[in-house]
Scaffold this motif. Structure first.
Motif, PDB file in Angstrom:
ATOM      1  N   PRO A  24      60.072  45.262  30.114  1.00  0.00           N
ATOM      2  CA  PRO A  24      59.492  46.207  31.076  1.00  0.00           C
ATOM      3  C   PRO A  24      58.220  46.876  30.564  1.00  0.00           C
ATOM      4  O   PRO A  24      57.313  47.172  31.346  1.00  0.00           O
ATOM      5  CB  PRO A  24      60.609  47.237  31.281  1.00  0.00           C
ATOM      6  N   PHE A  25      58.149  47.116  29.248  1.00  0.00           N
ATOM      7  CA  PHE A  25      56.950  47.717  28.667  1.00  0.00           C
ATOM      8  C   PHE A  25      55.767  46.747  28.744  1.00  0.00           C
ATOM      9  O   PHE A  25      54.631  47.158  29.002  1.00  0.00           O
ATOM     10  CB  PHE A  25      57.208  48.122  27.218  1.00  0.00           C
ATOM     11  N   LEU A  26      56.046  45.470  28.547  1.00  0.00           N
ATOM     12  CA  LEU A  26      54.987  44.459  28.656  1.00  0.00           C
ATOM     13  C   LEU A  26      54.494  44.362  30.095  1.00  0.00           C
ATOM     14  O   LEU A  26      53.285  44.260  30.343  1.00  0.00           O
ATOM     15  CB  LEU A  26      55.517  43.095  28.196  1.00  0.00           C
ATOM     16  N   GLU A  27      55.418  44.405  31.050  1.00  0.00           N
ATOM     17  CA  GLU A  27      55.039  44.337  32.454  1.00  0.00           C
ATOM     18  C   GLU A  27      54.193  45.553  32.838  1.00  0.00           C
ATOM     19  O   GLU A  27      53.178  45.426  33.540  1.00  0.00           O
ATOM     20  CB  GLU A  27      56.283  44.265  33.334  1.00  0.00           C
ATOM     21  N   ALA A  28      54.604  46.732  32.382  1.00  0.00           N
ATOM     22  CA  ALA A  28      53.842  47.945  32.669  1.00  0.00           C
ATOM     23  C   ALA A  28      52.458  47.876  32.025  1.00  0.00           C
ATOM     24  O   ALA A  28      51.454  48.284  32.623  1.00  0.00           O
ATOM     25  CB  ALA A  28      54.592  49.176  32.157  1.00  0.00           C
ATOM     26  N   TYR A  29      52.404  47.347  30.811  1.00  0.00           N
ATOM     27  CA  TYR A  29      51.128  47.217  30.100  1.00  0.00           C
ATOM     28  C   TYR A  29      50.149  46.341  30.874  1.00  0.00           C
ATOM     29  O   TYR A  29      48.966  46.680  31.012  1.00  0.00           O
ATOM     30  CB  TYR A  29      51.376  46.639  28.707  1.00  0.00           C
ATOM     31  N   VAL A  30      50.648  45.230  31.402  1.00  0.00           N
ATOM     32  CA  VAL A  30      49.776  44.330  32.157  1.00  0.00           C
ATOM     33  C   VAL A  30      49.281  45.008  33.431  1.00  0.00           C
ATOM     34  O   VAL A  30      48.097  44.961  33.764  1.00  0.00           O
ATOM     35  CB  VAL A  30      50.507  43.016  32.506  1.00  0.00           C
TER      36      VAL A  30
END
Length: 243
Positions: free
Chosen positions: A164-170
């Protein structure tokens, strides 16, 4: 001739029963004059339940006949259940609709016109960000669902906590116009792994699972919606490299 109903509901300093309020509202909308009996303490409530041999409140009486609680009242008036049972696409429809409208609003506010490419970019970025929020609000539940079908998370459980952190980062990176090299590879990676995982679980293994795309506690079925989310990520990654 006026219609009347008696409603017994719990109203204390500590608790106001929401279903009692909904029952009163429904009765009034159906044209009933409601005799509203408020149970002002736990003791009164327990006494009432023992007197009428019921387990819960509120309780509605029409023509001296007990109808029951809020769900029973809905059924009495041939209304659909308050909360549909089984799978539902409602959370996804709500998120996609609002992020699309936000994208159109942001695009228009910047140029006084709707620039299609920019609107699509914003739509993808905002959708990814909101979906990430849905996952992060209960990371524990999300991971419990995600690791049952994501091929990488099955083998590296910690990936489920990072996802989820990677998705938010993108999503945030796209809105902030980060250099493509810093976000496109991440988008391509998580999108590709996710798409392959969904295709295998749903279309090859024929498993019936709930999608963790809007959080682990959702009733959204795994399938087209989750695949669409991952296709968005792959397409965004490719587009960023090409732009």
């Amino acid at each position: 001739m006026s219609k009347s109903a008696q409603l017994y509901r719990m109203v204390t300093k500590e608790h106001i029963c929401p279903f009692g309020l909904k029952s009163k509202d429904l009765l009034q909308r159906q044209g009933y004059d409601v005799q509203d009996h408020k149970l002002a303490s736990r003791e009164q409530t327990e006494t009432f339940k023992q007197q009428y041999n019921v387990d819960t409140t509120p309780q509605v009486f029409i023509n001296n006949k007990r109808i029951g609680g809020y769900e029973d009242l809905l059924n009495y008036f041939n209304k659909p259940p308050a909360k549909p049972k089984g799978t539902s696409y409602a959370p996804v429809i709500a998120i996609f609709s609002v992020t699309l409208l936000l994208s159109l609003a942001f695009s228009y506010s910047q140029t006084n016109s709707i620039y299609l490419i920019k609107t699509l970019e914003l739509f993808v970025a905002l959708t990814m960000s909101v979906l990430a929020i849905q996952k992060l609000k209960d990371l524990y539940s999300f991971t419990n669902s995600f690791i049952t079908y994501d091929l990488l998370a099955m083998r590296v459980v910690r990936y489920a906590y990072v996802y989820p952190f990677l998705e938010a980062y993108v999503g945030i990176g796209m809105i902030a116009n980060f250099p493509a090299i810093t976000i496109a590879p991440v988008s391509l990676f998580i999108g590709t792994v996710g798409a392959i995982s969904v295709i295998k679980a749903v279309y090859i293994d024929k498993r019936e699972l709930k999608c963790a795309c809007v959080g682990g506690d959702s009733n959204v079925p795994l399938g087209l919606i989750s695949l669409t989310e991952n296709v968005f990520m792959v397409a965004a990654g490719i587009w960023m490299f090409m732009s």
